[in-house]
Design an enzyme around this catalytic site. Structure first.
Site, mmCIF file in Angstrom:
data_model
loop_
_atom_site.group_PDB
_atom_site.id
_atom_site.type_symbol
_atom_site.label_atom_id
_atom_site.label_comp_id
_atom_site.label_asym_id
_atom_site.label_seq_id
_atom_site.Cartn_x
_atom_site.Cartn_y
_atom_site.Cartn_z
ATOM 1 N N HIS A 4 0.828 -1.210 0.000
ATOM 2 C CA HIS A 4 0.000 0.000 0.000
ATOM 3 C C HIS A 4 0.863 1.260 0.000
ATOM 4 O O HIS A 4 2.007 1.266 0.463
ATOM 5 C CB HIS A 4 -0.939 0.006 1.200
ATOM 6 C CG HIS A 4 -0.244 0.049 2.526
ATOM 7 N ND1 HIS A 4 0.305 1.194 3.057
ATOM 8 C CD2 HIS A 4 0.009 -0.930 3.417
ATOM 9 C CE1 HIS A 4 0.853 0.935 4.220
ATOM 10 N NE2 HIS A 4 0.698 -0.351 4.475
ATOM 11 N N ARG A 37 -6.094 1.004 3.985
ATOM 12 C CA ARG A 37 -4.961 1.489 3.200
ATOM 13 C C ARG A 37 -4.620 0.552 2.038
ATOM 14 O O ARG A 37 -4.209 1.020 0.967
ATOM 15 C CB ARG A 37 -3.743 1.711 4.107
ATOM 16 C CG ARG A 37 -3.270 0.502 4.902
ATOM 17 C CD ARG A 37 -2.303 0.957 5.999
ATOM 18 N NE ARG A 37 -1.684 -0.126 6.759
ATOM 19 C CZ ARG A 37 -2.224 -0.706 7.822
ATOM 20 N NH1 ARG A 37 -3.428 -0.340 8.228
ATOM 21 N NH2 ARG A 37 -1.565 -1.654 8.475
ATOM 22 N N GLU A 64 -1.622 -6.789 7.399
ATOM 23 C CA GLU A 64 -0.275 -6.545 7.909
ATOM 24 C C GLU A 64 -0.012 -7.441 9.119
ATOM 25 O O GLU A 64 -0.945 -7.924 9.779
ATOM 26 C CB GLU A 64 -0.130 -5.066 8.303
ATOM 27 C CG GLU A 64 1.188 -4.664 8.945
ATOM 28 C CD GLU A 64 2.398 -4.912 8.082
ATOM 29 O OE1 GLU A 64 2.706 -6.095 7.827
ATOM 30 O OE2 GLU A 64 3.058 -3.934 7.679
ATOM 31 N N ARG A 115 10.893 -5.661 14.745
ATOM 32 C CA ARG A 115 10.400 -5.292 13.415
ATOM 33 C C ARG A 115 10.814 -6.279 12.337
ATOM 34 O O ARG A 115 10.047 -6.556 11.422
ATOM 35 C CB ARG A 115 10.914 -3.895 13.037
ATOM 36 C CG ARG A 115 10.353 -2.758 13.863
ATOM 37 C CD ARG A 115 10.824 -1.415 13.322
ATOM 38 N NE ARG A 115 10.305 -1.178 11.980
ATOM 39 C CZ ARG A 115 10.722 -0.189 11.190
ATOM 40 N NH1 ARG A 115 11.672 0.625 11.601
ATOM 41 N NH2 ARG A 115 10.189 -0.017 9.998
#
Length: 229
Positions: free
Chosen positions: A9, A60, A87, A114
């Site tokens: 996105h 999104r 996500e 992450r």
């Protein structure tokens, strides 16, 4: 050969403000809209004719898909939304500023949260504010599979059944497929498609709004990969 196009996105409002987003339903920023529209222009120039579109249940990604398809004159094609393309769920990190979180826990720890393959973030409980268990778009799911946080390994495990049930059969049938989703759900797909190692996947970046085109043969073997820019 069948073609598969992956698009992360466009920039979201929380990408812009440097916050962990995950399953929080954040909209595109102004730049994100422009990136999605530009992706549509690139797809129009490529001449690819799509047969099927897939996206997550997050705004999104849905808007990015629609802007891209509108730009290449193919907004009419069949479309399926699935939470399996969402996500990665960032657990209790969702909504936190990434820099402030790095200042608190250390840059190395945040990088591990992450980018690592199998390390979970701090988890949300189903009763916590912001839990996806309270979101009606997931009301039909077994509460036991609604995550309180995910790593890339877990994300891959919930993306692959969708690949096997829907995307792979389309490609084997010779259909051209477009998927608009998220950095980590697309990293998971890319890892699977390209057989990337657990260590190397940490270094893979997915640029916002950049279409990535795969050509597959009838055995679902990648024949080529091209980034449109």
């Amino acid at each position: 050969m069948a073609k598969l196009v992956l698009i992360r996105h466009g920039q979201s409002a929380w990408n812009l403000s440097n916050q962990f987003t995950g399953w929080v339903d954040v909209d595109l920023s102004e730049k994100g809209v422009e990136e999605a529209q530009h992706a549509g222009e690139l797809l129009k120039q490529s001449g690819i004719e799509f047969d099927q579109a897939y996206t997550s249940v997050l705004t999104r990604a849905i808007k990015t898909l629609h802007y891209a398809l509108e730009g290449c004159g193919q907004l009419w094609i069949p479309e399926m939304k699935s939470w399996r393309l969402n996500e990665r769920h960032y657990g209790a990190l969702q909504g936190l500023n990434k820099k402030e979180t790095a200042d608190k826990y250390g840059a190395d720890q945040v990088h591990i949260w992450r980018r690592s393959y199998d390390v979970l973030p701090p988890l949300l409980k189903a009763t916590d504010e912001g839990s996806a268990a309270k979101d009606r778009r997931y009301a039909d799911l077994d509460p036991r599979i609604i995550p309180g946080g995910e790593n890339l390994k877990v994300t891959l495990e919930r993306v692959i059944p969708f690949w096997e049930d829907h995307i792979a059969p389309d490609l084997i049938a010779g259909k051209n497929v477009i998927i608009a989703a998220h950095g980590n759900s697309l990293r998971a797909l890319t890892k699977y498609i390209e057989n990337i190692s657990d260590a190397d996947i940490m270094n893979l970046e997915m640029a916002t709004g950049e279409p990535v085109v795969y050509d597959f043969n009838k055995h679902l073997e990648v024949q080529s990969k091209t980034k449109l820019d």
